[in-house]
Design an enzyme around this catalytic site. Structure first.
Site, short mmCIF file in Angstrom:
data_model
loop_
_atom_site.label_atom_id
_atom_site.label_comp_id
_atom_site.label_asym_id
_atom_site.label_seq_id
_atom_site.Cartn_x
_atom_site.Cartn_y
_atom_site.Cartn_z
N ASN A 161 0.85 -1.20 0.00
CA ASN A 161 0.00 0.00 0.00
C ASN A 161 0.88 1.25 0.00
OD1 ASN A 161 0.50 0.77 2.89
ND2 ASN A 161 -0.35 -1.28 3.18
N LYS A 220 7.98 -17.56 -11.10
CA LYS A 220 7.21 -16.42 -11.62
C LYS A 220 5.96 -16.94 -12.35
CE LYS A 220 7.51 -12.58 -14.78
NZ LYS A 220 8.16 -12.06 -15.96
N PHE A 233 -4.27 2.90 14.90
CA PHE A 233 -4.55 3.97 13.93
C PHE A 233 -5.71 3.52 13.07
CE2 PHE A 233 -1.42 7.47 13.59
CZ PHE A 233 -0.68 7.17 14.71
N LYS A 250 -11.24 -3.91 19.24
CA LYS A 250 -9.84 -4.32 19.39
C LYS A 250 -9.31 -4.12 20.81
CE LYS A 250 -8.93 -3.48 14.50
NZ LYS A 250 -7.91 -3.64 13.46
O1 C5P Z 1 -9.20 -2.58 11.21
P1 C5P Z 1 -8.20 -1.65 10.62
O2 C5P Z 1 -7.24 -2.32 9.69
O3 C5P Z 1 -8.79 -0.44 9.99
O4 C5P Z 1 -7.38 -1.12 11.89
C1 C5P Z 1 -6.25 -0.34 11.74
C2 C5P Z 1 -5.34 -0.56 12.90
O5 C5P Z 1 -5.11 -1.97 13.05
C3 C5P Z 1 -3.96 0.04 12.70
O6 C5P Z 1 -3.48 0.40 13.97
C4 C5P Z 1 -3.16 -1.12 12.10
O7 C5P Z 1 -1.78 -0.97 12.38
C5 C5P Z 1 -3.77 -2.32 12.79
N1 C5P Z 1 -3.82 -3.54 11.98
C6 C5P Z 1 -3.21 -4.68 12.45
N2 C5P Z 1 -3.27 -5.85 11.73
C7 C5P Z 1 -3.96 -5.91 10.58
C8 C5P Z 1 -4.61 -4.76 10.11
C9 C5P Z 1 -4.52 -3.60 10.83
O8 C5P Z 1 -2.59 -4.64 13.50
N3 C5P Z 1 -4.00 -7.04 9.91
#
Ligand code: C5P
Length: 406
Positions: free
Chosen positions: A211, A290, A326, A344
């Site tokens: 990303n 590949k 975040f 969470k």
């Molecule tokens: O649920 P969402 O992806 O929007 O939440 C974002 C938060 O969760 C961020 O703090 C990100 O670092 C964390 N995150 C994580 N593991 C994931 C996806 C997001 O720890 N697989």
């Protein structure tokens, strides 16, 4: 202005890296510091005092007997005025003089007279740096409390390759800030784990899914926490930031690797901040070879869920450690952040809308809201990521005071 009302005395000695002290002087001035420059005679062979004078808007001290038209004894007044005394670059010769108590010019006399923290950034040929006499001198100075930003490895001016290259100016600057603001070491003895950047999920040896995260917010948090005295572990995915001297950086690629690193580091953490942009999904399988086009017009890439690291952290450490997440959204920012906070089990979520001007990937600023577990929301104005980092850390520290001790 980070260094407002702080006086930084910058000593410059005679090495090829002397010109880099100009960049440091400029950076300190821009941060609001009052900068006073002292040069050795040989430093003036590399860079003219006028260059430093133009940047610092102050006369440059070179010779002990070249006293200005004031009643103050210059080396003593310089030494007393310093909040931090730094020597950038510092030659083997000057390190040796200070270690032996020799004070035979303006710089060495001033450094001997100061009670301020002294930060030395050596730069010299590798063989000189590795010379046991130089190493012993450095150890001796360290034992007296002198601080060092060690040289890095690289191609040196003399053509040799090895350790001896002046550390990068940003790292030296950070350390000066750390020393100058040392009264504000409110995070001293706190172990803080921060994740930053983007994860990379491999499809085959050539392709991957990632990303737009550049890691700027997470690195700003790591820098701010380090400047406030914390022991910082930065679990870094793909990013476009420079390493921060003094921060323990663990480089990872995938979400699984990030999970392992974060979970391990979190065992001893007081505060955990997940600012990384973690991929929610990864390819079902990794192809060792590949993947060929084979004349197909369409192919299907099957994806599977990645672990939600933040959720697992919340389940494991919620209530005993301070956990911050975040959320980057494109709609219903606050509602989504509130939901995330509850789901969470984190102390608070820093939420930002990708579509807001001044927020989002790769910018130096952010526009965020802090959404807490108790339902309260603080909407913050646009500010630099470093300023936001300090606000997040203030709030984290407040939360950590309420954590249960196991
Ligand atoms: O649920 P969402 O992806 O929007 O939440 C974002 C938060 O969760 C961020 O703090 C990100 O670092 C964390 N995150 C994580 N593991 C994931 C996806 C997001 O720890 N697989």
């Amino acid at each position: 202005m980070l260094l407002k009302n702080k006086t930084i005395v910058v000593g410059v000695t005679g090495g090829i890296a002397a010109y880099k002290a100009l960049e440091l002087t400029s950076k300190l001035i821009k941060s609001g510091a009052d900068v006073k420059v002292v040069m050795t005679k040989s430093a003036t062979e590399f860079v003219r005092p006028l260059s430093f004078q133009s940047l610092s808007k102050k006369p440059v001290a070179v010779d002990t007997f070249d006293e200005p038209n004031t009643w103050e004894i210059r080396h003593i007044s310089l030494a007393k005025s310093a909040d931090v005394f730094t020597i950038v670059p510092c030659t083997a010769n000057v390190i040796g003089k200070i270690a032996s108590g020799i004070a035979d010019d303006m710089l060495t006399t001033t450094v001997m007279a100061t009670k301020a923290p002294v930060l030395i950034a050596p730069a010299m040929n590798t063989n000189m740096f590795e010379n046991p006499i130089v190493q012993n001198n450095i150890e001796k100075l360290k034992s007296y409390g002198y601080e060092f930003v060690m040289p890095t490895e690289g191609r040196l001016a003399c053509g040799d390759t090895g350790q001896g290259k002046l550390s990068d100016i940003n790292s030296i600057f950070d350390k000066i800030v750390c020393l100058a603001l040392s009264k504000n070491t409110d995070l001293k003895n706190k172990n803080i784990v921060i994740s930053a950047g983007a994860t990379i999920e491999k499809i085959d040896p050539v392709r991957y899914i990632t990303n737009h995260s550049t890691g700027k917010m997470g690195f700003a948090l790591a820098r701010a926490a380090y400047q406030r005295g914390a022991n910082v572990t930065l679990v870094a995915g793909s990013n476009r930031c420079n390493k921060i001297n003094g921060v323990n950086q663990i480089d990872i690629e995938s979400a699984e690797e990030m999970k392992t690193a974060v979970m391990t580091a979190s065992k001893n953490a007081d505060i955990i901040i997940m600012s990384a942009a973690v991929a929610d999904f990864k390819p079902n399988s990794f192809s060792d070879e590949k993947i060929k086009k084979s004349g197909a017009d369409h192919i299907t890439l099957e994806l599977t869920r990645n672990p939600d690291i933040l959720k697992e952290l919340g389940e494991k450490h919620g209530g005993t450690k301070t956990i911050i997440g975040f959320a980057m959204e494109t709609q219903n920012l606050i509602e989504n952040a509130q939901k995330k906070c509850a789901e969470k089990k984190v102390d608070f979520i820093v939420a930002n809308n990708l579509r807001t001007e001044g927020a989002g990937f790769g910018t130096d600023t952010n526009v965020a809201s802090i959404v807490s577990q108790d339902g309260s929301t603080i909407k913050l104005p646009k500010m630099s990521k470093l300023e936001l980092a300090d606000i997040i850390l203030d709030k984290a520290l407040e939360c950590s005071k309420n954590c249960k001790i196991l």
